[in-house]
Design an enzyme around this catalytic site. Sequence first.
Site, PDB file in Angstrom:
ATOM      1  N   LYS A 160      16.973  21.059  10.743  1.00 27.70           N
ATOM      2  CA  LYS A 160      16.548  20.378   9.518  1.00 27.70           C
ATOM      3  C   LYS A 160      16.524  21.349   8.338  1.00 27.70           C
ATOM      4  O   LYS A 160      17.119  21.077   7.285  1.00 27.70           O
ATOM      5  CB  LYS A 160      15.169  19.754   9.707  1.00 27.70           C
ATOM      6  CG  LYS A 160      14.700  18.951   8.493  1.00 27.70           C
ATOM      7  CD  LYS A 160      13.252  18.516   8.611  1.00 27.70           C
ATOM      8  CE  LYS A 160      12.316  19.636   8.259  1.00 27.70           C
ATOM      9  NZ  LYS A 160      10.910  19.206   8.135  1.00 27.70           N
ATOM     10  N   ASP A 172      14.576  14.476   8.656  1.00 31.81           N
ATOM     11  CA  ASP A 172      13.129  14.686   8.673  1.00 31.81           C
ATOM     12  C   ASP A 172      12.464  13.403   9.159  1.00 31.81           C
ATOM     13  O   ASP A 172      13.134  12.475   9.624  1.00 31.81           O
ATOM     14  CB  ASP A 172      12.632  15.112   7.292  1.00 31.81           C
ATOM     15  CG  ASP A 172      12.707  13.991   6.258  1.00 31.81           C
ATOM     16  OD1 ASP A 172      13.306  12.934   6.555  1.00 31.81           O
ATOM     17  OD2 ASP A 172      12.149  14.164   5.161  1.00 31.81           O
TER      18      ASP A 172
END
Length: 277
Positions: free
Chosen positions: A146, A164
Amino acid sequence: MSDRPAPQRTSRPRTRKPASVPASPLARTRRARKIAGLLAEEFPQAPAELDFTTPLELAVATVLSAQSTDARVNLVTPAVFAKYPDAAAYAAADRAELEELIKSTGFFRNKANSLIGLGQALVERFDGVLPDTLDELVTLPGFGRKTANVVLGNAFGKPGITVDTHLGRLLRRWGLTDATDPVKAERDLAGQLPAAMWTEFSNRAIYHGRRICHAKKPACGACLLAPLCPSYGTGPTEPTVAAALITGPERDHLLALVGLDAEGLPVGTGAGAGAVT
C-alpha cells in the site's frame, strides 16, 4: 362501461433495486470502467491528501498516516520535514526527539523505528535516494504494498493501486472483487483497468469512500454511483437523509451531480421525490 369510480392514484416514491453483482470477469471489467468514469465526474482532481514536495516526504507522511488521519499527519509533517530534510537525517535522528514530533499521530514508537530504519536503509543500500520500483520499495522499513503504491503513483508518476481500507471496502461493495486480502483485491482491479488509470482510480475511490460511501452508513440516496452498485441500500436511500452524510469540500458539487441542492432537496422543485430514484 363500468359505473365503478376510477381508483385513486397514490403518489409513492420509486425505489431503486440494487444492481446485480457481475457474474463474469468481462462484466466486472465493464463495471469497473463505468465506475471509473463516474468517479472522474465526482473528483476531476484527486491528488493524494498528504502534503509533500519530494518522494521521501510522501514516504514519511504515508508511514505516519497508519492508524491516523491525513489531516493530523499534515499538521505534524512541516516540523518533521524541516528537521529531517534527507535520508541521512532520519538515519541519525535522536529517537526521543523524533517520537515527540510525531507523537500525536499515534503508535509513535513503532513509527519512529520505521523512519529511522528507513533512513538507514536508504543510506546503506540506495545512496540516500528513495527507489522508484515496487520490488525495491517493499524491502524498506515501514513499507508494504500500500505504501509503495502510494509513493509510486503520487510521487513518481508510475501506476499503482492503493488498496487501503476505503478502496478494499468499495471494491467489494461494487462487486469488483470478493477478496478481503488487499493483494488479491489489487490484482483483481489491475485486471479490470488499464495501468494508466490505476493511480487516479485509487485516489478517486478513496475520496469517494471518505466523503460518500462511509463504512457504517454510506450515503446511498445521494450517490452518483447508485445505479451501478450492488450494495445500494446499505445506507439511507432517502435523498435528504443521505445528503446529510456527504462530507468534504466537494459536497455541493457531489450533490449537484445527483440533482440535489445543499439541503439535499431536488434542485428547482422544493421538497419531494429524491434525485436517485
